[in-house]
Design a protein around this motif. Structure first.
Motif, PDB file in Angstrom:
ATOM      1  N   TYR A   1       0.804  -1.613  -0.166  1.00 28.09           N
ATOM      2  CA  TYR A   1       0.232  -0.068   0.028  1.00 28.09           C
ATOM      3  C   TYR A   1       0.647   1.059  -0.041  1.00 28.09           C
ATOM      4  O   TYR A   1       0.949   1.858  -0.636  1.00 28.09           O
ATOM      5  CB  TYR A   1      -0.784   0.054   1.436  1.00 28.09           C
ATOM      6  N   ALA A   2       2.158   1.226   0.670  1.00 28.64           N
ATOM      7  CA  ALA A   2       2.291   2.658   0.968  1.00 28.64           C
ATOM      8  C   ALA A   2       3.553   2.823  -0.540  1.00 28.64           C
ATOM      9  O   ALA A   2       4.031   3.653  -1.019  1.00 28.64           O
ATOM     10  CB  ALA A   2       4.169   1.930   1.664  1.00 28.64           C
ATOM     11  N   VAL A   3       3.894   1.752  -1.683  1.00 26.86           N
ATOM     12  CA  VAL A   3       4.849   2.108  -2.611  1.00 26.86           C
ATOM     13  C   VAL A   3       3.121   2.511  -3.625  1.00 26.86           C
ATOM     14  O   VAL A   3       4.166   3.480  -4.317  1.00 26.86           O
ATOM     15  CB  VAL A   3       4.865   0.482  -2.843  1.00 26.86           C
ATOM     16  N   LEU A   4       2.519   2.030  -3.630  1.00 28.63           N
ATOM     17  CA  LEU A   4       1.220   2.294  -3.803  1.00 28.63           C
ATOM     18  C   LEU A   4       0.610   3.910  -4.413  1.00 28.63           C
ATOM     19  O   LEU A   4       0.146   4.791  -4.940  1.00 28.63           O
ATOM     20  CB  LEU A   4       0.197   1.339  -3.977  1.00 28.63           C
ATOM     21  N   GLY A   5       1.500   4.195  -2.232  1.00 30.11           N
ATOM     22  CA  GLY A   5       0.503   5.451  -2.461  1.00 30.11           C
ATOM     23  C   GLY A   5       1.765   6.167  -2.380  1.00 30.11           C
ATOM     24  O   GLY A   5       1.218   7.536  -3.215  1.00 30.11           O
ATOM     25  N   ILE A   6       3.028   6.167  -2.844  1.00 26.93           N
ATOM     26  CA  ILE A   6       3.700   6.968  -3.192  1.00 26.93           C
ATOM     27  C   ILE A   6       4.899   7.271  -4.788  1.00 26.93           C
ATOM     28  O   ILE A   6       4.385   7.431  -4.283  1.00 26.93           O
ATOM     29  CB  ILE A   6       5.380   6.438  -1.959  1.00 26.93           C
ATOM     30  N   ALA A   7       3.866   5.668  -5.545  1.00 27.15           N
ATOM     31  CA  ALA A   7       4.468   5.686  -6.800  1.00 27.15           C
ATOM     32  C   ALA A   7       4.098   7.232  -7.304  1.00 27.15           C
ATOM     33  O   ALA A   7       5.120   7.318  -8.300  1.00 27.15           O
ATOM     34  CB  ALA A   7       3.843   4.371  -7.150  1.00 27.15           C
ATOM     35  N   LEU A   8       2.826   7.851  -7.439  1.00 26.07           N
ATOM     36  CA  LEU A   8       3.036   8.744  -8.231  1.00 26.07           C
ATOM     37  C   LEU A   8       3.395  10.060  -7.647  1.00 26.07           C
ATOM     38  O   LEU A   8       3.252  11.509  -8.162  1.00 26.07           O
ATOM     39  CB  LEU A   8       0.931   8.406  -8.750  1.00 26.07           C
ATOM     40  N   SER A   9       3.324   9.812  -6.519  1.00 19.75           N
ATOM     41  CA  SER A   9       3.790  11.504  -6.376  1.00 19.75           C
ATOM     42  C   SER A   9       4.192  12.387  -6.259  1.00 19.75           C
ATOM     43  O   SER A   9       4.803  13.106  -6.985  1.00 19.75           O
ATOM     44  CB  SER A   9       3.858  11.332  -4.012  1.00 19.75           C
ATOM     45  N   ALA A  10       6.003  11.629  -7.980  1.00 20.00           N
ATOM     46  CA  ALA A  10       6.965  12.358  -8.244  1.00 20.00           C
ATOM     47  C   ALA A  10       6.557  12.875  -9.312  1.00 20.00           C
ATOM     48  O   ALA A  10       6.560  14.027  -9.708  1.00 20.00           O
ATOM     49  CB  ALA A  10       8.258  11.952  -7.856  1.00 20.00           C
ATOM     50  N   LEU A  11       5.585  11.893 -10.129  1.00 17.68           N
ATOM     51  CA  LEU A  11       5.186  12.034 -11.064  1.00 17.68           C
ATOM     52  C   LEU A  11       4.093  13.372 -11.249  1.00 17.68           C
ATOM     53  O   LEU A  11       3.899  13.857 -11.939  1.00 17.68           O
ATOM     54  CB  LEU A  11       3.862  10.979 -11.705  1.00 17.68           C
ATOM     55  N   LEU A  12       3.170  13.138 -10.260  1.00 12.78           N
ATOM     56  CA  LEU A  12       1.814  13.884 -10.085  1.00 12.78           C
ATOM     57  C   LEU A  12       3.082  15.545  -9.617  1.00 12.78           C
ATOM     58  O   LEU A  12       2.806  17.091 -10.282  1.00 12.78           O
ATOM     59  CB  LEU A  12       1.113  13.737  -8.772  1.00 12.78           C
ATOM     60  N   ASP A  13       3.911  15.587  -9.285  1.00 11.42           N
ATOM     61  CA  ASP A  13       4.525  17.130  -9.033  1.00 11.42           C
ATOM     62  C   ASP A  13       5.128  17.501 -10.265  1.00 11.42           C
ATOM     63  O   ASP A  13       5.460  18.866 -10.264  1.00 11.42           O
ATOM     64  CB  ASP A  13       5.619  17.096  -8.062  1.00 11.42           C
ATOM     65  N   ALA A  14       5.691  16.715 -10.895  1.00 11.29           N
ATOM     66  CA  ALA A  14       5.878  16.806 -12.261  1.00 11.29           C
ATOM     67  C   ALA A  14       5.510  17.156 -13.675  1.00 11.29           C
ATOM     68  O   ALA A  14       5.525  17.914 -13.987  1.00 11.29           O
ATOM     69  CB  ALA A  14       7.611  15.745 -13.019  1.00 11.29           C
ATOM     70  N   CYS A  15       4.022  17.034 -13.345  1.00 12.79           N
ATOM     71  CA  CYS A  15       3.149  17.906 -13.860  1.00 12.79           C
ATOM     72  C   CYS A  15       2.635  19.261 -13.919  1.00 12.79           C
ATOM     73  O   CYS A  15       2.265  19.765 -14.638  1.00 12.79           O
ATOM     74  CB  CYS A  15       1.439  16.393 -13.805  1.00 12.79           C
ATOM     75  N   THR A  16       3.163  19.853 -12.360  1.00 13.47           N
ATOM     76  CA  THR A  16       2.601  21.303 -12.332  1.00 13.47           C
ATOM     77  C   THR A  16       3.650  21.861 -12.632  1.00 13.47           C
ATOM     78  O   THR A  16       4.369  21.323 -13.176  1.00 13.47           O
ATOM     79  CB  THR A  16       2.935  21.059 -10.787  1.00 13.47           C
ATOM     80  N   SER A  17       4.166  22.802 -12.517  1.00 14.84           N
ATOM     81  CA  SER A  17       5.154  24.089 -13.081  1.00 14.84           C
ATOM     82  C   SER A  17       6.648  24.213 -12.165  1.00 14.84           C
ATOM     83  O   SER A  17       6.490  24.999 -12.975  1.00 14.84           O
ATOM     84  CB  SER A  17       4.198  25.593 -13.013  1.00 14.84           C
ATOM     85  N   TYR A  18       6.271  23.861 -10.920  1.00 13.37           N
ATOM     86  CA  TYR A  18       7.284  24.139 -10.439  1.00 13.37           C
ATOM     87  C   TYR A  18       9.132  22.668 -10.057  1.00 13.37           C
ATOM     88  O   TYR A  18       9.925  23.845 -10.558  1.00 13.37           O
ATOM     89  CB  TYR A  18       6.885  23.288  -8.085  1.00 13.37           C
ATOM     90  N   GLY A  19       8.495  21.857 -10.829  1.00 14.76           N
ATOM     91  CA  GLY A  19      10.446  21.440 -11.096  1.00 14.76           C
ATOM     92  C   GLY A  19      10.629  20.414  -9.494  1.00 14.76           C
ATOM     93  O   GLY A  19      10.053  20.567  -8.993  1.00 14.76           O
ATOM     94  N   THR A  20      10.441  19.206 -10.626  1.00 17.96           N
ATOM     95  CA  THR A  20      10.455  18.179  -9.298  1.00 17.96           C
ATOM     96  C   THR A  20      12.084  16.965  -9.805  1.00 17.96           C
ATOM     97  O   THR A  20      12.377  17.281 -10.726  1.00 17.96           O
ATOM     98  CB  THR A  20      10.132  17.056 -10.097  1.00 17.96           C
ATOM     99  N   HIS A  21      13.177  17.251  -9.153  1.00 19.32           N
ATOM    100  CA  HIS A  21      14.940  16.367  -9.609  1.00 19.32           C
ATOM    101  C   HIS A  21      13.805  14.737  -9.247  1.00 19.32           C
ATOM    102  O   HIS A  21      14.097  14.190  -8.806  1.00 19.32           O
ATOM    103  CB  HIS A  21      15.426  16.184  -8.239  1.00 19.32           C
ATOM    104  N   LEU A  22      12.951  14.414 -10.803  1.00 15.42           N
ATOM    105  CA  LEU A  22      12.824  12.608 -11.166  1.00 15.42           C
ATOM    106  C   LEU A  22      13.953  11.339 -10.943  1.00 15.42           C
ATOM    107  O   LEU A  22      13.863  10.822 -10.797  1.00 15.42           O
ATOM    108  CB  LEU A  22      12.053  12.943 -12.387  1.00 15.42           C
TER     109      LEU A  22
END
Length: 326
Positions: free
Chosen positions: A88-109
């Motif tokens: 459940y934790a892996v599923l919960g965190i898996a899309l977090s960074a990708l969602l941030d990358a969809c915004t305009s701030y910028g993410t160190h993926l």
């Protein structure tokens, strides 16, 4: 982030583990943003360098999930195995960074393999429609104590994000046409979503040493519109002869230039404020959302990082007129 993490975890949960999955997914979705707590009282720019940094890397997913799973499992160890909580934790965190990358701030993926901030500029950091796509199915799932509606939320969120991508492409086309009409050649061009919507976009580009800001409304059912703004000179830190290159101010200004990806300009309303020209509360304005203050009396003092998220009544009215196509 919490809603996306909870919905993703809940979509794979057993009926009797709904609450545990929801809790685990929500905490896992929030965990990467704990890097905002990494601060230094003696270095105001420290938080900029590490927010959305290593904790948002794809490589950090299994480690972040392990931390959350350990905490949740300790509380519910009589009801569930660590292996199930970790899933459940892996599923919960898996899309977090990708969602941030969809915004305009910028993410160190891709950290530590790349220090490039990835930003797809699809939605604003706060978007109520995207939030409701996740929230409503999640409420239904919790009240019914069944995880089945959760995948519907993920589907709705994915559809909305796809629509945002289409809107971004349309807004870019409209903004590019405006640049061509002016006879300009854009050396760099960005189109970013504005606050809480995917109709009104901010277009910024660099041409002949100046930064131009415009607003573009990519309408769905009515005519597309542009709202022309003004321009300001592009600021090159090394060209500020009034700041000695070996001073703390010069060093901090270079750090801020790296964070801003070179989009620096003086605030027209504040001659001592160097702003990140990519962001503004009013989409065709040159008044930056944030920047650094230069203290010319003491250039060996760390630069102060300031934000300006307030909107005057006139600014709110102007934003709403653009958003509604007036």
């Amino acid at each position: 982030q919490a809603l996306l993490g909870a919905t993703t975890a809940l979509s794979a949960a057993k009926p009797q583990q709904t609450r545990i999955a929801l809790t685990t997914g929500a905490l896992a979705g929030l965990l990467p943003d704990a890097d905002a707590l990494i601060r230094s009282n003696s270095d105001p720019l420290f938080v900029l360098e590490y927010h959305r940094h290593f904790s948002h890397s794809l490589l950090s997913i299994p480690f972040g999930a392990a931390i959350v799973a350990a905490l949740v499992w300790y509380c519910y160890r009589q009801q569930i195995s660590y292996k199930q909580v970790y899933l459940y934790a892996v599923l919960g965190i898996a899309l977090s960074a990708l969602l941030d990358a969809c915004t305009s701030y910028g993410t160190h993926l891709l950290w530590p393999f790349s220090d490039t901030r990835i930003s797809w500029n699809l939605i604003a950091i706060i978007d109520p429609v995207f939030t409701l796509c996740l929230l409503i199915p999640l409420i239904i799932a919790v009240r019914r104590k069944l995880p089945n509606p959760a995948p519907i939320g993920l589907l709705l969120a994915a559809c909305y994000m796809s629509l945002a991508a289409v809107q971004h492409d349309r807004a870019t086309t409209i903004a590019s046409a405006l640049i061509s009409e002016r006879g300009h050649t854009a050396e760099r061009h960005l189109v970013k979503p504005t606050m809480a919507n995917i109709l009104l976009w901010r277009s910024v580009y660099i041409s002949d040493g100046r930064i131009y800001a415009d607003a573009v409304r990519a309408s769905v059912f009515s005519q597309n519109k542009t709202y022309a703004g003004n321009s300001v000179p592009l600021l090159i830190p090394e060209q500020l002869s009034s700041i000695p290159p070996d001073s703390r101010a010069a060093q901090d200004l270079k750090r801020f230039a790296t964070f801003s990806d070179g989009w620096l300009a003086m605030d027209p309303s504040h001659p001592e404020l160097v702003g990140d020209a990519r962001y503004a509360m009013v989409p065709n304005s040159n008044v930056p959302l944030w920047g650094v203050l230069i203290d010319r009396i003491n250039l060996n003092k760390p630069l102060q990082f300031v934000t300006n998220r307030s909107l005057s009544s006139a600014g709110r009215d102007l934003f709403m007129q653009m958003l509604t196509g007036k």
